[in-house]
Design a protein around this motif. Structure first.
Motif, PDB file in Angstrom:
ATOM      1  N   ARG A 112      12.036   5.158  -5.455  1.00 47.97           N
ATOM      2  CA  ARG A 112      11.368   4.321  -4.445  1.00 47.97           C
ATOM      3  C   ARG A 112      11.231   2.867  -4.889  1.00 47.97           C
ATOM      4  O   ARG A 112      10.882   2.587  -6.041  1.00 47.97           O
ATOM      5  CB  ARG A 112       9.995   4.891  -4.105  1.00 47.97           C
ATOM      6  CG  ARG A 112      10.098   6.173  -3.314  1.00 47.97           C
ATOM      7  CD  ARG A 112       8.736   6.724  -3.029  1.00 47.97           C
ATOM      8  NE  ARG A 112       8.191   6.336  -1.754  1.00 47.97           N
ATOM      9  CZ  ARG A 112       6.932   5.984  -1.554  1.00 47.97           C
ATOM     10  NH1 ARG A 112       6.093   5.895  -2.562  1.00 47.97           N
ATOM     11  NH2 ARG A 112       6.499   5.697  -0.348  1.00 47.97           N
ATOM     12  N   GLU A 120       0.166   6.387   9.966  1.00 48.34           N
ATOM     13  CA  GLU A 120      -0.884   5.969   9.029  1.00 48.34           C
ATOM     14  C   GLU A 120      -1.660   4.728   9.487  1.00 48.34           C
ATOM     15  O   GLU A 120      -2.883   4.737   9.521  1.00 48.34           O
ATOM     16  CB  GLU A 120      -0.249   5.723   7.657  1.00 48.34           C
ATOM     17  CG  GLU A 120      -1.236   5.184   6.642  1.00 48.34           C
ATOM     18  CD  GLU A 120      -0.613   4.915   5.282  1.00 48.34           C
ATOM     19  OE1 GLU A 120       0.548   5.323   5.051  1.00 48.34           O
ATOM     20  OE2 GLU A 120      -1.298   4.302   4.452  1.00 48.34           O
ATOM     21  N   GLU A 148      -1.754  13.831   2.148  1.00 47.55           N
ATOM     22  CA  GLU A 148      -2.072  12.398   2.124  1.00 47.55           C
ATOM     23  C   GLU A 148      -1.517  11.770   3.398  1.00 47.55           C
ATOM     24  O   GLU A 148      -0.343  11.923   3.721  1.00 47.55           O
ATOM     25  CB  GLU A 148      -1.432  11.774   0.881  1.00 47.55           C
ATOM     26  CG  GLU A 148      -1.721  10.295   0.777  1.00 47.55           C
ATOM     27  CD  GLU A 148      -1.780   9.805  -0.666  1.00 47.55           C
ATOM     28  OE1 GLU A 148      -2.024  10.620  -1.568  1.00 47.55           O
ATOM     29  OE2 GLU A 148      -1.580   8.598  -0.870  1.00 47.55           O
TER      30      GLU A 148
HETATM   31  C1  GCU Z   1       0.589   3.692   1.169  1.00 45.00           C
HETATM   32  C2  GCU Z   1      -0.279   4.870   1.494  1.00 45.00           C
HETATM   33  C3  GCU Z   1      -0.480   5.755   0.312  1.00 45.00           C
HETATM   34  C4  GCU Z   1       0.868   6.146  -0.267  1.00 45.00           C
HETATM   35  C5  GCU Z   1       1.687   4.923  -0.555  1.00 45.00           C
HETATM   36  C6  GCU Z   1       3.121   5.245  -0.905  1.00 45.00           C
HETATM   37  O1  GCU Z   1      -0.052   2.813   0.315  1.00 45.00           O
HETATM   38  O2  GCU Z   1      -1.503   4.412   1.973  1.00 45.00           O
HETATM   39  O3  GCU Z   1      -1.195   6.870   0.735  1.00 45.00           O
HETATM   40  O4  GCU Z   1       0.709   6.888  -1.423  1.00 45.00           O
HETATM   41  O5  GCU Z   1       1.771   4.116   0.577  1.00 45.00           O
HETATM   42  O6  GCU Z   1       3.951   5.126  -0.018  1.00 45.00           O
HETATM   43  O7  GCU Z   1       3.408   5.581  -2.035  1.00 45.00           O
END
Ligand code: GCU
Length: 677
Positions: A315, A389, A157
């Motif tokens: 988190r 990103e 991701e």
């Molecule tokens: C952002 C990101 C996602 C990720 C998320 C996270 O939104 O685009 O891909 O999963 O952050 O940090 O959990």
């Protein structure tokens, strides 16, 4: 090898270099970091100086480079000065015929060895004697790797360098060579932990085959002093364990996680810990069961507690991703403080809260997350992103340390006392034992690791800053350049100039004045798409209309976000006059004709900045030409290709954004560059 190439120094320098005659690695079994350090030193010196030194494990009276822990030194009769070393710290003493590399622990000895090698590789033979300690105990990377049950390779991701080096077909790969090479890179910049799977975690990581696989990953990284941890999916007791609930206070659930922790410990005795994304972006979590986020974190904290010193990184990225923009007071930026403020003191002592640097999501410019000012009884970890990103996905050169340092050097002024973010995440400001750094890195199978040679300076600098956040971003870059491309002054000057221009340029041609990265919010987060910035449920809004733009985050008339900062900072952001221009539209909703401190209007600044930023990107391919012939053609061409692309894409950005706001505001560009001609 990235920055660990150990390229030979020029012949003259090699001849002039005088170093000890042998290597002694004390207290090293074959999987220990001190043993690794001895082997690495042998390899490095062979490459850099063409000297083939023997490595032994017993002290000699002759001239040698001796590596070991403080304990090993003292127990073998070595004389050391009085030292004040923290965990992972080292003492490095370089004299002509004797080099001492002494770690507080084995990891520290390895870090000291890499420091010595870095000096040699840069042709630096000065005599030194100093100790070095890390700023914070937690210095981790996060990989957002998927296991991809059906595909042949695990995707990543927000990864831009090919498939996963850890996972394929729902399993852990057999050949972990690349994993141990990754650990080597991490160790060389002082990083001591890794979360290997995506925060959007797949429950199958916990099945018995994969548990054994995790053991293999940990084995591959252990010789480099890197401890392994994993992301957990909160719902695992239901989806994998077939229980009827995942309620954190349910006895069956507690037992289930306890068993998992025991299993993990059996496979990975030095397990580092778990990372938990809960109640965020449709992920399950304790709120689903009417429990608090602290209940959720403590569930894991208690499960792992009996098995050593593993930790829970919980988190703070918790927010509602279906909010409604018609409510003037709705604001995603408020979420972290709203959720966590009252939980301070309610977390067990092996829990830290992992906080993204800004309140939204890795934007090109954000104010510091106000949550750093609220957790006094719980350790804070700052989450950074090496993977770009929102910042050009490694197709654009953006050297990130200036951005990170802006955040780390920010003073929150909690209780009217100096409270720099870097002192909060070192644990010093609030006296926390656990605190530190995590960065989403997302290396892949691409041989350049990140898909772009120049992007590797961000990874290197991340480790260096986590170790010492006051380090100078230009010197770090110069070290990286010398190690990666050699010491030619033209190479160093070219890369330094482009890199230091890159973040400001990117901000200028993407989203300035704190409006955020005007990219495709609902899609891949790549390329310009300002129209996606409003009307989405994600709460990444600009509130742009025909006459005005910006989020009103004031207390008196807006979302109240500015009031989440300690009073002095809150007062600065509350007032449009004292808000810095670069965050104006983050905090205030103003007419396009509002005057900035520079004297320009907001809209004219938009037009000009987009032209200026794109113009800087236009110079990159030309600047790069200066190093042609000074580095190998392969890397020269690959970088040139990306810089050429960036130059073109910056024009696309410039015109898309400027035309969009011209069409919306109907205000002409003073220089008549924007609009239909
Ligand atoms: C952002 C990101 C996602 C990720 C998320 C996270 O939104 O685009 O891909 O999963 O952050 O940090 O959990």
């Amino acid at each position: 090898d990235a920055w660990l190439r150990y390229a030979a120094l020029p012949c003259d320098a090699r001849k002039a270099a005088s170093i000890p005659a042998g290597i002694v690695a004390l207290n090293g079994t074959e999987t220990s970091p001190v043993y690794t350090a001895g082997q690495e030193l042998h390899k490095g010196i062979l490459g850099i100086l063409h000297k083939d030194l023997a490595v032994t494990s017993t002290p000699t009276n002759g001239s040698s480079i001796t590596i070991g822990t403080v304990n090993a030194f003292t127990s073998t009769g070595g004389a050391l000065p009085e030292l004040d070393l923290k965990d992972d710290g080292f003492w490095l003493s370089i004299k002509n015929d004797s080099v001492q590399i002494v770690g507080q622990n084995e990891r520290g000895a390895l870090y000291g060895t890499f420091q010595y090698l870095s000096m040699l590789a840069q042709g630096n033979f000065t005599e030194v004697a100093y100790e070095s300690n890390p700023s914070a105990p937690i210095r981790w990377v996060n990989q957002w790797d998927n296991m991809d049950d059906t595909g042949t390779h695990g995707s990543i991701e927000r990864g831009y360098a090919g498939p996963s080096i850890f996972f394929a077909e729902g399993l852990i790969v057999e050949d972990l060579t690349r994993v141990s090479q990754y650990a080597r890179l991490m160790a060389s910049i002082g990083l001591n932990g890794i979360i290997v799977n995506n925060v959007n975690a797949n429950v199958n990581l916990l099945n018995s085959t994969n548990m054994a696989g995790l053991g293999r990953i940990a084995d591959a990284m252990r010789p480099w002093g890197v401890r392994m941890g994993i992301s957990l999916n909160f719902d695992s007791p239901r989806t994998l364990g077939k229980l009827t609930t995942a309620d954190p206070l349910d006895e069956g659930v507690i037992q289930w996680w306890g068993d998992i922790a025991t299993d993990l410990h059996n496979h990975v005795p030095d397990f580092a810990g778990v990372l938990v994304k809960a109640n965020s972006e449709s992920q399950p979590g304790p709120l689903t069961y009417n429990r608090t986020l602290a209940d959720g974190a403590n569930l894991f904290a208690r499960a792992i507690k009996p098995h050593g010193d593993a930790i829970v990184m919980f988190r703070a990225f918790v927010y509602d991703n279906k909010i409604n923009q018609t409510n003037w007071k709705a604001d995603r930026a408020n979420a972290a403080v709203d959720f966590f403020r009252d939980l301070d003191g309610k977390f067990d002592d092996n829990v830290v809260v992992q906080i993204k640097y800004g309140p939204i999501d890795f934007q090109v410019r954000e104010p510091v997350s106000p949550l750093f000012g609220h957790l006094e009884q719980t350790g804070s970890v700052i989450e950074l992103q090496v993977t770009q990103e929102y910042l050009g996905q490694q197709c654009h050169l953006v050297y990130l340390p200036p951005l990170w340092k802006t955040i780390l050097n920010f003073d929150m002024k909690v209780d009217n006392k100096p409270s720099l973010v870097r002192d909060i995440v070192s644990g010093e400001r609030f006296n926390q034992k656990l605190a530190g750094y995590a960065a989403v890195v997302n290396v892949g199978t691409n041989t350049s690791w990140l898909g772009s040679h120049l992007a590797m300076s961000n990874f290197y600098a991340y480790g260096r800053l986590a170790w010492e956040p006051t380090s100078d971003d230009v010197s770090i870059l110069e070290d990286w350049t010398r190690l990666t491309f050699g010491s030619d002054r033209t190479i160093i000057d070219t890369i330094t100039k482009m890199s230091m221009e890159s973040w400001p340029a990117h901000e200028n041609y993407t989203g300035n004045l704190g409006i955020q990265s005007l990219t495709d919010i609902t899609g891949p987060h790549y390329g310009p798409k300002p129209q996606s910035q409003d009307g989405n449920g994600w709460g990444q809004w600009t509130r742009a209309d025909a006459t005005s733009i910006g989020m009103d985050r004031t207390v008196w008339n807006g979302t109240g976000y500015s009031g989440q900062y300690p009073p002095e900072v809150a007062a600065m952001y509350e007032d449009v006059e004292t808000t810095p221009d670069d965050l104006l539209l983050w905090f205030h909703h103003v007419p396009y004709t509002q005057k900035l401190k520079s004297g320009k209007t907001v809209i004219q600044h938009f037009y000009d900045a987009h032209y200026d930023g794109a113009a800087v990107a236009q110079t990159f391919p030309k600047q790069w030409e200066a190093v042609k012939g000074l580095i190998d053609d392969e890397r020269y061409d690959e970088v040139a290709f990306r810089l050429e692309y960036q130059a073109g894409h910056a024009l696309v950005w410039r015109d898309a954004i400027n035309n969009f706001y011209f069409n919306m505001s109907s205000i002409k560009d003073e220089q008549d560059r924007v609009g239909n001609h």
